[in-house]
Design an enzyme around this catalytic site. Structure first.
Site, PDB file in Angstrom:
ATOM      1  N   GLY A 147       0.741  -1.087  -0.070  1.00  0.00           N
ATOM      2  CA  GLY A 147       0.162  -0.192   0.115  1.00  0.00           C
ATOM      3  C   GLY A 147       0.815   1.272  -0.069  1.00  0.00           C
ATOM      4  O   GLY A 147       2.130   1.277   0.416  1.00  0.00           O
ATOM      5  N   CYS A 148       0.243   2.385  -0.417  1.00  0.00           N
ATOM      6  CA  CYS A 148       1.077   3.611  -0.719  1.00  0.00           C
ATOM      7  C   CYS A 148       1.263   4.263   0.770  1.00  0.00           C
ATOM      8  O   CYS A 148       2.686   4.393   0.870  1.00  0.00           O
ATOM      9  CB  CYS A 148       0.280   4.673  -1.245  1.00  0.00           C
ATOM     10  SG  CYS A 148      -1.421   4.821  -0.806  1.00  0.00           S
ATOM     11  N   TYR A 149       0.576   4.381   1.531  1.00  0.00           N
ATOM     12  CA  TYR A 149       0.863   4.685   2.938  1.00  0.00           C
ATOM     13  C   TYR A 149       1.664   3.832   3.526  1.00  0.00           C
ATOM     14  O   TYR A 149       2.787   4.099   4.258  1.00  0.00           O
ATOM     15  CB  TYR A 149      -0.231   4.807   3.898  1.00  0.00           C
ATOM     16  CG  TYR A 149      -1.230   6.192   3.530  1.00  0.00           C
ATOM     17  CD1 TYR A 149      -0.882   7.296   3.833  1.00  0.00           C
ATOM     18  CD2 TYR A 149      -2.736   5.772   3.500  1.00  0.00           C
ATOM     19  CE1 TYR A 149      -1.712   8.279   3.668  1.00  0.00           C
ATOM     20  CE2 TYR A 149      -3.539   6.878   3.467  1.00  0.00           C
ATOM     21  CZ  TYR A 149      -3.047   8.272   3.360  1.00  0.00           C
ATOM     22  OH  TYR A 149      -3.832   9.214   3.110  1.00  0.00           O
ATOM     23  N   ALA A 150       1.602   2.642   3.392  1.00  0.00           N
ATOM     24  CA  ALA A 150       2.395   1.465   4.110  1.00  0.00           C
ATOM     25  C   ALA A 150       3.804   1.609   3.879  1.00  0.00           C
ATOM     26  O   ALA A 150       4.938   1.771   4.498  1.00  0.00           O
ATOM     27  CB  ALA A 150       2.064   0.126   3.909  1.00  0.00           C
TER      28      ALA A 150
END
Length: 344
Positions: A147-150
């Site tokens: 994921g992008c935030y991750a």
């Protein structure tokens, strides 16, 4: 030339994959699919592709048949059956969604509201964070793109946790993302009048990237990692800025820590540790596959503050997917991605 296909080619991630892959020197796009726009030319949906490509949206089986590598750029819950078909044909699947990011089915059900559809596939995937799993990715035919935030949070914390320098609980991650992170389908929060000239938190203490981050970071820590993660919506198209607060186990020598970070990421081409005194900014990584990380220390409160910036559509999604593809195929991992971010 390696033939590449994209299932879900008209979403934001799919369109970004196409944009980047069109400049890749070792692959060609064989086919794309779309349920909503089947039969239409890509340039009818995204006029920026006008007279640059003649790709027509077809069906997923057509994409699988014509391609050696297939990107599944779909919402969660839709990739397992596609991955099974791809793997049964001996081809490579890079899942851009969340179906293979979590290894524990009970945690997946808690956060995504469903069980694994094909449990026997799970365990065959590799979590596609190249800076952590490059050697495993090389041998995989099923890659779970993070994921992008991750990605922004994990890259900032990997060195600290691998060296056991911080408390593994009480980590606070405050992240802000552009509106493309919500996908192409319109929601109330992404209406212009709701997000323009505003900044709002959402999915407070309930964002699905939380268990992903905790699982990945716990895998390289001697203790289980827990964090408080709050995402915010920025009124910009793209980019993520994550400000992360952690407690060092001992007093920090910031200059020495900066050297440790620089050494940790020395052979990892897309992570840049900024000089001390500088702060990471979204406009310096926009439209690129780079992640900029800056280190800051509040000595009075013994808090280390990390600022991590990346483009949510590139290093946070399509660019990282292509980076994973490059690794699986034995290419230089920077192939097709080593372009300079715009200066302004």
């Amino acid at each position: 030339m390696i033939k590449v296909g994209i299932i879900g080619g008209t979403g934001y991630v799919g369109a970004e994959l196409i944009r980047l892959l069109m400049s890749h020197k070792k692959v060609e796009i064989a086919a794309i699919s779309s349920v909503s726009f089947k039969g239409q030319n890509l340039s009818e949906i995204y006029p920026s592709f006008y007279k640059l490509t003649n790709l027509i949206c077809s069906e997923e089986d057509d994409v699988i048949d014509k391609s050696d590598v297939i990107f599944a750029a779909l919402p969660h819950g839709l990739s397992e059956h596609i991955a099974k078909k791809i793997l049964s044909k001996g081809k490579i699947c890079i899942d851009m969604g969340a179906d293979f990011r979590l290894s524990d089915e009970s945690i997946y059900k808690k956060w995504y509201g469903k069980n694994f559809d094909i449990p026997e596939l799970h365990g065959k995937e590799v979590y596609g964070l190249p800076e952590l799993n490059k050697e495993k990715i090389k041998k995989s035919k099923l890659v779970a793109n993070p994921g992008c935030y991750a990605t922004s949070i994990e890259l900032a914390l990997l060195p600290l946790l691998s060296m056991n320098l911080i408390e593994p609980t009480g980590i606070i991650a405050d992240s802000k993302s552009g509106t493309t992170g919500a996908g192409r389908n319109l929601s109330q929060s992404s209406h212009f009048t709701d997000c323009n000239e505003s900044l709002s938190a959402y999915k407070i203490a309930s964002h699905r990237h939380t268990p992903e981050i905790e699982e990945v970071l716990s895998s390289i820590s001697s203790e289980k990692v827990k964090l408080i993660f709050t995402p915010h919506l920025l009124p910009i198209n793209r980019g993520i800025l994550s400000t992360i607060y952690v407690t060092p186990k001992d007093k920090i020598d910031l200059e020495e820590l900066h050297k440790e970070y620089s050494t940790y990421y020395d052979n990892k081409p897309f992570v840049k540790i900024l000089p001390l005194g500088e702060a990471s900014k979204i406009n310096n990584i926009k439209l690129s596959n780079y992640c900029h990380i800056s280190l800051h220390y509040d000595e009075e409160n013994n808090k280390l503050i990390l600022i991590s910036c990346l483009d949510n559509m590139v290093k946070g999604a399509a660019g990282q997917g292509i980076q994973n593809m490059n690794i699986v195929l034995g290419f230089d991992e920077a192939e097709g991605l080593d372009f300079v971010p715009p200066a302004f």
